[in-house]
Design an enzyme around this catalytic site. Structure first.
Site, PDB file in Angstrom:
ATOM      1  N   ASN A 218     -59.012   9.998 -18.674  1.00 48.57           N
ATOM      2  CA  ASN A 218     -57.759   9.811 -18.223  1.00 48.57           C
ATOM      3  C   ASN A 218     -58.033   8.276 -17.254  1.00 48.57           C
ATOM      4  O   ASN A 218     -59.217   8.073 -16.555  1.00 48.57           O
ATOM      5  CB  ASN A 218     -58.043  10.851 -16.797  1.00 48.57           C
ATOM      6  CG  ASN A 218     -56.358  10.584 -16.118  1.00 48.57           C
ATOM      7  OD1 ASN A 218     -55.514   9.891 -16.410  1.00 48.57           O
ATOM      8  ND2 ASN A 218     -56.524  11.652 -15.228  1.00 48.57           N
TER       9      ASN A 218
ATOM     10  N   LYS B 252     -55.531   6.851 -16.009  1.00 49.69           N
ATOM     11  CA  LYS B 252     -54.846   6.779 -15.144  1.00 49.69           C
ATOM     12  C   LYS B 252     -54.087   5.439 -14.853  1.00 49.69           C
ATOM     13  O   LYS B 252     -54.154   4.984 -16.068  1.00 49.69           O
ATOM     14  CB  LYS B 252     -55.731   6.533 -13.657  1.00 49.69           C
ATOM     15  CG  LYS B 252     -56.420   8.149 -13.434  1.00 49.69           C
ATOM     16  CD  LYS B 252     -57.393   8.385 -11.799  1.00 49.69           C
ATOM     17  CE  LYS B 252     -58.365   9.136 -12.356  1.00 49.69           C
ATOM     18  NZ  LYS B 252     -58.770  10.218 -10.979  1.00 49.69           N
TER      19      LYS B 252
ATOM     20  N   HIS C 166     -51.654  17.558 -13.587  1.00 54.91           N
ATOM     21  CA  HIS C 166     -52.529  16.618 -12.829  1.00 54.91           C
ATOM     22  C   HIS C 166     -52.576  17.049 -11.855  1.00 54.91           C
ATOM     23  O   HIS C 166     -51.519  16.405 -10.902  1.00 54.91           O
ATOM     24  CB  HIS C 166     -53.219  14.945 -13.073  1.00 54.91           C
ATOM     25  CG  HIS C 166     -54.534  14.472 -13.567  1.00 54.91           C
ATOM     26  ND1 HIS C 166     -54.649  13.879 -11.711  1.00 54.91           N
ATOM     27  CD2 HIS C 166     -55.359  14.471 -13.549  1.00 54.91           C
ATOM     28  CE1 HIS C 166     -55.675  13.719 -11.830  1.00 54.91           C
ATOM     29  NE2 HIS C 166     -56.559  14.134 -12.411  1.00 54.91           N
TER      30      HIS C 166
ATOM     31  N   GLU D 135     -53.220  14.472  -8.968  1.00 57.61           N
ATOM     32  CA  GLU D 135     -51.904  13.255  -8.482  1.00 57.61           C
ATOM     33  C   GLU D 135     -50.428  13.160  -8.754  1.00 57.61           C
ATOM     34  O   GLU D 135     -50.758  13.379  -8.693  1.00 57.61           O
ATOM     35  CB  GLU D 135     -52.675  12.279  -9.326  1.00 57.61           C
ATOM     36  CG  GLU D 135     -54.371  11.746  -8.800  1.00 57.61           C
ATOM     37  CD  GLU D 135     -55.491  11.202  -9.410  1.00 57.61           C
ATOM     38  OE1 GLU D 135     -54.394  10.744 -10.108  1.00 57.61           O
ATOM     39  OE2 GLU D 135     -56.517  11.243  -9.494  1.00 57.61           O
TER      40      GLU D 135
ATOM     41  N   GLU E  95     -60.108  21.698 -11.795  1.00 60.02           N
ATOM     42  CA  GLU E  95     -60.375  20.118 -11.357  1.00 60.02           C
ATOM     43  C   GLU E  95     -60.150  19.934 -10.245  1.00 60.02           C
ATOM     44  O   GLU E  95     -58.956  20.117  -9.471  1.00 60.02           O
ATOM     45  CB  GLU E  95     -59.311  18.834 -11.681  1.00 60.02           C
ATOM     46  CG  GLU E  95     -59.701  18.796 -13.256  1.00 60.02           C
ATOM     47  CD  GLU E  95     -59.121  16.945 -14.100  1.00 60.02           C
ATOM     48  OE1 GLU E  95     -60.133  16.046 -14.188  1.00 60.02           O
ATOM     49  OE2 GLU E  95     -57.965  16.421 -13.198  1.00 60.02           O
TER      50      GLU E  95
ATOM     51  N   GLY F 282     -62.469  12.002  -7.600  1.00 62.33           N
ATOM     52  CA  GLY F 282     -62.512  10.519  -7.617  1.00 62.33           C
ATOM     53  C   GLY F 282     -62.908  10.600  -6.102  1.00 62.33           C
ATOM     54  O   GLY F 282     -63.596   8.898  -5.103  1.00 62.33           O
TER      55      GLY F 282
ATOM     56  N   SER G   4     -65.653  13.649 -10.606  1.00 60.55           N
ATOM     57  CA  SER G   4     -66.784  13.123 -11.000  1.00 60.55           C
ATOM     58  C   SER G   4     -67.736  12.832 -11.358  1.00 60.55           C
ATOM     59  O   SER G   4     -69.087  13.028 -11.271  1.00 60.55           O
ATOM     60  CB  SER G   4     -67.105  13.012  -9.112  1.00 60.55           C
ATOM     61  OG  SER G   4     -65.817  12.461  -8.364  1.00 60.55           O
TER      62      SER G   4
ATOM     63  N   GLY H  56     -62.501   7.744 -13.631  1.00 59.97           N
ATOM     64  CA  GLY H  56     -63.510   7.213 -13.037  1.00 59.97           C
ATOM     65  C   GLY H  56     -64.431   6.191 -14.133  1.00 59.97           C
ATOM     66  O   GLY H  56     -64.402   5.335 -14.450  1.00 59.97           O
TER      67      GLY H  56
HETATM   68  C1  PEP Z   1     -59.670  12.160 -13.131  1.00 62.84           C
HETATM   69  O1  PEP Z   1     -59.325  11.887 -13.134  1.00 62.84           O
HETATM   70  O2  PEP Z   1     -58.989  13.712 -14.370  1.00 62.84           O
HETATM   71  C2  PEP Z   1     -60.926  12.725 -12.950  1.00 62.84           C
HETATM   72  C3  PEP Z   1     -61.387  13.698 -12.920  1.00 62.84           C
HETATM   73  O3  PEP Z   1     -61.025  11.691 -11.941  1.00 62.84           O
HETATM   74  P1  PEP Z   1     -63.031  11.377 -12.199  1.00 62.84           P
HETATM   75  O4  PEP Z   1     -64.158  11.696 -12.657  1.00 62.84           O
HETATM   76  O5  PEP Z   1     -63.026   9.793 -11.443  1.00 62.84           O
HETATM   77  O6  PEP Z   1     -63.425  11.971 -10.190  1.00 62.84           O
END
Ligand code: PEP
Length: 253
Positions: free
Chosen positions: A11, A13, A97, A99, A169, A175, A215, A237
């Site tokens: 992703n 983003k 998601h 966010e 998640e 993040g 993460s 990320g």
């Molecule tokens: C995500 O955006 O779905 C995500 C899991 O981000 P990160 O891997 O940065 O924690």
């Protein structure tokens, strides 16, 4: 080990201009080969989809979007529809998601409308669920997951859901550098599979892929993928650089 094919999804983003996304997609395509036991997907920003789709042609990397609206067209300024995503080359779409839920007013009901729309257009939805840190501390993880799954998948049958992919998640792990322990991930994934079993039957529950997100990095993917109910990863990320993302894709079984 299950016979579910793993999916490692990136992703991106709100990162990367069109030119940056094209360059990173080219770098990724150069680093990965088709593999029998796993699939790969990246979800760049809307503006880069069509150009990245050209780069991915003939490669094992599928293209996804990060969101979409449920109407096909109309006076919905700023939104994008399933036919538009398909015309840009998408096969997958991330829906719900955290966010989007946190900053853009996404609810279980809007998530449900989008999942129904994705199936109506043969787009594969990657349906995101997960609890906040406070909900986990209050021991509400299972009830939150139950509510998100029940409402997010209402009005759908087991036939509709054949291609559905769920991404667990935990919000506190996105993040933040705080990954769920393998035990926490496995416990949540097993619980989500049991919810699908109860609502839609064991055949679907056993075939449904449940990804972990939060993460994920090259140095923790192996242990996560060793869990029996973890069928892949949704990576934020660490998917932004082809090097680290390809190392996640090439995890050891
Ligand atoms: C995500 O955006 O779905 C995500 C899991 O981000 P990160 O891997 O940065 O924690």
């Amino acid at each position: 080990m299950s016979d579910r094919k793993a999916l490692i999804a990136g992703n991106w983003k709100m990162y990367k201009t069109c030119a940056e996304a094209v360059d990173e997609a080219k770098a990724l395509v150069d680093l990965v080969q088709p593999m029998d036991d796993r699939e790969i997907m990246i979800a760049p920003t809307y503006t880069a989809l069509a150009q990245v789709s050209e780069v991915l042609k003939g490669s094992p990397v599928a293209l996804g979007a990060q969101n979409m609206f449920w109407e096909n067209e109309g006076a919905f300024t700023g939104e994008i529809s399933a036919p538009m995503l398909i015309s840009a080359g998408c096969s997958h779409v991330i829906i719900g998601h955290s966010e989007r839920r946190q900053y853009f007013g996404e609810t279980d009901d809007t998530v449900n409308k989008k999942i129904v729309t994705a199936f109506n257009h043969d787009l594969i939805p990657v349906f995101c669920i997960g609890e906040s840190e406070q909900e986990r501390d209050l021991n509400q993880t299972f009830s939150i997951l139950d509510k998100q799954v029940t409402k997010g998948l209402s009005n759908l049958s087991s036939k509709d859901l054949e291609t559905l992919i769920i991404a667990y998640e935990p919000i506190w792990a996105i993040g933040t550098g705080k990954t769920a322990t393998t035990e926490q991930a496995q416990e949540a994934h097993r619980f989500i599979r049991s919810l699908i079993d109860k609502a839609f039957g064991s055949e679907l529950a056993q075939s449904m892929r449940i990804l972990y997100g939060g993460s994920v990095k090259p140095d923790n993917i192996d242990e996560l993928m060793a869990m029996p109910d973890v069928d892949g990863a949704l990576v934020g990320g660490a998917s932004l650089k082809a090097d680290s993302f390809s190392n996640i894709i090439k995890y050891n079984r």
